[in-house]
Design an enzyme around this catalytic site. Structure first.
Site, PDB file in Angstrom:
ATOM      1  N   SER A 444     -21.454 -48.160  30.684  1.00 51.49           N
ATOM      2  CA  SER A 444     -22.012 -46.957  30.069  1.00 51.49           C
ATOM      3  C   SER A 444     -21.835 -45.715  30.936  1.00 51.49           C
ATOM      4  CB  SER A 444     -23.496 -47.166  29.759  1.00 51.49           C
ATOM      5  OG  SER A 444     -24.193 -47.594  30.909  1.00 51.49           O
ATOM      6  N   ASP A 565     -33.493 -43.152  34.200  1.00 48.38           N
ATOM      7  CA  ASP A 565     -33.251 -44.556  34.531  1.00 48.38           C
ATOM      8  C   ASP A 565     -32.563 -44.747  35.867  1.00 48.38           C
ATOM      9  OD1 ASP A 565     -30.578 -43.900  34.062  1.00 48.38           O
ATOM     10  OD2 ASP A 565     -30.528 -44.844  32.096  1.00 48.38           O
ATOM     11  N   HIS A 568     -27.659 -43.539  34.468  1.00 47.56           N
ATOM     12  CA  HIS A 568     -26.830 -42.677  33.636  1.00 47.56           C
ATOM     13  C   HIS A 568     -26.885 -41.236  34.139  1.00 47.56           C
ATOM     14  CE1 HIS A 568     -27.572 -46.226  31.057  1.00 47.56           C
ATOM     15  NE2 HIS A 568     -26.277 -46.076  30.858  1.00 47.56           N
TER      16      HIS A 568
END
Length: 586
Positions: A444, A565, A568
């Site tokens: 991601s 988080d 990211h």
């Protein structure tokens, strides 16, 4: 074995063991790097629960010839429900006032917690217990759901087996079920999988509770002799202490990625735990004396409330920091708030309701506790009304797909200058490198920077997918075998989604043994971060065609690079990552 006196009905050694278990769990949730295997404390609770419940039921059956199921369930309700209901209404009220962004999801989690099905709800919702990125303050209630499901069915099954068959049949039945549960977990497991189905499942976790059940049949705490031969006392103490030390070591050495756990490891650790319990409940054991220290037994009595409150407190506090970059003072605040809420819950909710049930609200008793009662009524009224009346919009979802940029034949053009159109002139400029066609494989984080990479490397192949681990990247690499050639550049960012070993990294690198490979180190606030990064650095030393792009080092002390988080990227992080890649790839 001879019966003991009534003063031995309390087992302080078990409270001491509870204290160790809950402390391990809290440390793990504060930061898994502090105690990677602290989550194993939950299994200690499972086994203690199975042992105590069975001990109580067998004692009643031996004395009366039956089990009063209504009385059993009533006691369970008075013991467990008030404290958890207090947590639910308090947490909902807090979020309604201060954290409305998580209310939509929290409502669903509260419903699951209320009906004690949280574990199956999290399986259905595809929650990753060990790598959850969104705030789920009730996620820890999965274990209480399993225990409650056990409490509902086990007493009836035990009673049927004892009445219709025999004690021996009951032992054989529970042994077979425990082994089947362990085997079923091993069958479902495969390396690199997301293990939450195994971790949350009642069917796969039943093994440890049943080990506690079996111990109650063969080692009934209330019938153990205090006076035993010295040699036996030494043996019981030695076995208990050795297994207790092994249990403590497992808290420091085992992680959730340890495949051994799911291939019989939980069962083996369960055997170690029941050996520890057998020693700590024996009146003549040295381990029992060690675990009966007053401060340990007090923490043990408080353990249920501590378990209930620690995780919501940690989630709510750390929601205001970048994950993995939580300052030390935040841990102090979390510990202090956990102790405060747990103490209040234990003294004013858990203990009074356990003794009195709903007689707690009798007018004669309200004189001394009216402030607490008013607070409870206000919380229940406010939260209950708001729960059904408040419209909470669903949190915006991030829809991500696998990125895939096609490869075109490289055009040997000179470098072209590129500047971000949002730039104010002070931001870094990059070359548009149309003369190379690198292959990017990642997760991601690669999805985050996909658009910017395309602008710098318009001829690149960019293959990023949310949640991709090295176990998924290895078979994927076969699709790009045609790019395994001299002068081809391959960039691999595969350290975010789970731990791996040297053999997996070597397998992936072998797919590109002719190409120039760059390994991008990971910034992930989980226990395996340093391990995967170290493996990448060692690979760069061992393979001539491998270099490291050290994103971990570059991003150090830059909380502004990251979303909450800690993984990211925000805009500054995207800019920093793009600059690092552009400067490093040659």
């Amino acid at each position: 074995m001879t019966s003991t006196k009534k003063d031995t009905q309390y087992l302080p050694g078990l409270d001491g063991l509870r204290a160790i278990a809950v402390i391990a769990i809290i440390i793990f949730h504060l930061n898994p790097k502090f105690l990677p295997g602290g989550f194993l404390g939950v299994d200690t609770f499972f086994i203690i629960s199975g042992y105590l419940i069975t001990t109580i039921l067998l004692k009643e059956y031996r004395e009366t010839g039956s089990v009063n199921l209504f009385k059993f369930y009533t006691k369970r309700i008075k013991r467990l429900f008030p404290a958890i209901w207090f947590l639910l209404v308090t947490l909902f009220a807090y979020c309604l006032l201060f954290e409305q962004s998580i209310l939509h999801q929290l409502k669903k989690d509260i419903i699951a917690a209320f009906f004690y099905v949280s574990n199956w709800w999290y399986i259905f919702d595809k929650v990753d217990y060990f790598q959850a990125l969104e705030p789920r303050p009730l996620q820890h209630l999965w274990s209480l759901a399993i225990e409650e499901q056990f409490y509902i069915f086990f007493p009836l099954i035990l009673l049927i087996l004892l009445k219709k068959f025999s004690r021996r049949t009951a032992i054989i039945t529970f042994t077979v079920l425990a082994v089947i549960s362990a085997i079923w977990m091993a069958v479902l497991y495969h390396p690199g999988m997301q293990v939450s189905r195994l971790y949350f499942g009642t069917d796969t976790r039943l093994q440890t509770m049943l080990l506690g059940v079996l111990l109650a049949f063969i080692w009934p705490a209330f019938r153990l002799k205090r006076e035993v031969p010295p040699a036996m006392r030494v043996t019981i103490s030695a076995i208990g202490i050795i297994n207790f030390v092994i249990l403590l070591i497992s808290f420091t050495q085992i992680t959730e990625a340890t495949g051994f756990l799911y291939q019989g490891g939980f069962f083996i650790l369960g055997l170690i735990t029941i050996s520890t319990i057998a020693s700590c409940v024996h009146p003549g054991s040295l381990l029992k004396q060690l675990l009966s220290l007053p401060f340990l037994t007090y923490i043990g009595r408080l353990s249920y409330s501590l378990y209930l409150w620690h995780f919501p407190v940690i989630v709510m506090v750390e929601h205001h920091f970048v994950k993995g970059q939580v300052p030390f003072y935040a841990y102090i605040i979390e510990i202090a708030l956990t102790i405060l809420f747990a103490w209040f819950s234990y003294e004013f909710i858990e203990k009074p309701f356990r003794r009195e049930g709903f007689s707690y609200f009798k007018p004669a008793r309200l004189k001394t506790r009216w402030p607490v009662v008013l607070m409870l009524l206000a919380l229940v009224g406010f939260s209950g009304y708001s729960f059904f009346q408040t419209e909470t919009s669903e949190a915006p979802k991030v829809y991500t797909t696998q990125t895939m940029s096609g490869v075109t034949p490289p055009k040997l053009l000179g470098p072209v200058s590129w500047v971000d159109e949002n730039s104010n002139g002070d931001e870094p400029q990059y070359e548009v490198k149309q003369y190379i066609s690198p292959l990017f494989i990642g997760d991601s984080v690669l999805v985050d920077i996909n658009q910017q990479l395309k602008e710098i490397y318009p001829n690149a192949t960019i293959d990023g997918e949310v949640g991709r681990s090295i176990y998924k990247a290895i078979p994927l690499a076969d699709q790009y075998s045609y790019l395994n050639k001299k002068d081809q550049i391959v960039v691999l960012g595969i350290g975010t989604n789970g731990d791996f070993e040297e053999v997996q990294l070597e397998s992936l690198l072998a797919k590109f043994n002719k190409a120039k490979v760059y390994l991008v180190t990971a910034r992930v606030p989980l226990y395996y971060e340093s391990h995967v990064n170290q493996l990448m650095k060692e690979a760069a030393k061992n393979y001539k065609n491998v270099e490291v792009i050290d994103w971990y080092a570059v991003s150090s002390d830059h909380s502004e690079y990251f979303a909450s988080d800690g993984i990211h990227l925000e805009y500054p992080g995207i800019q920093a990552m793009i600059k690092l890649l552009s400067d490093s790839i040659k």
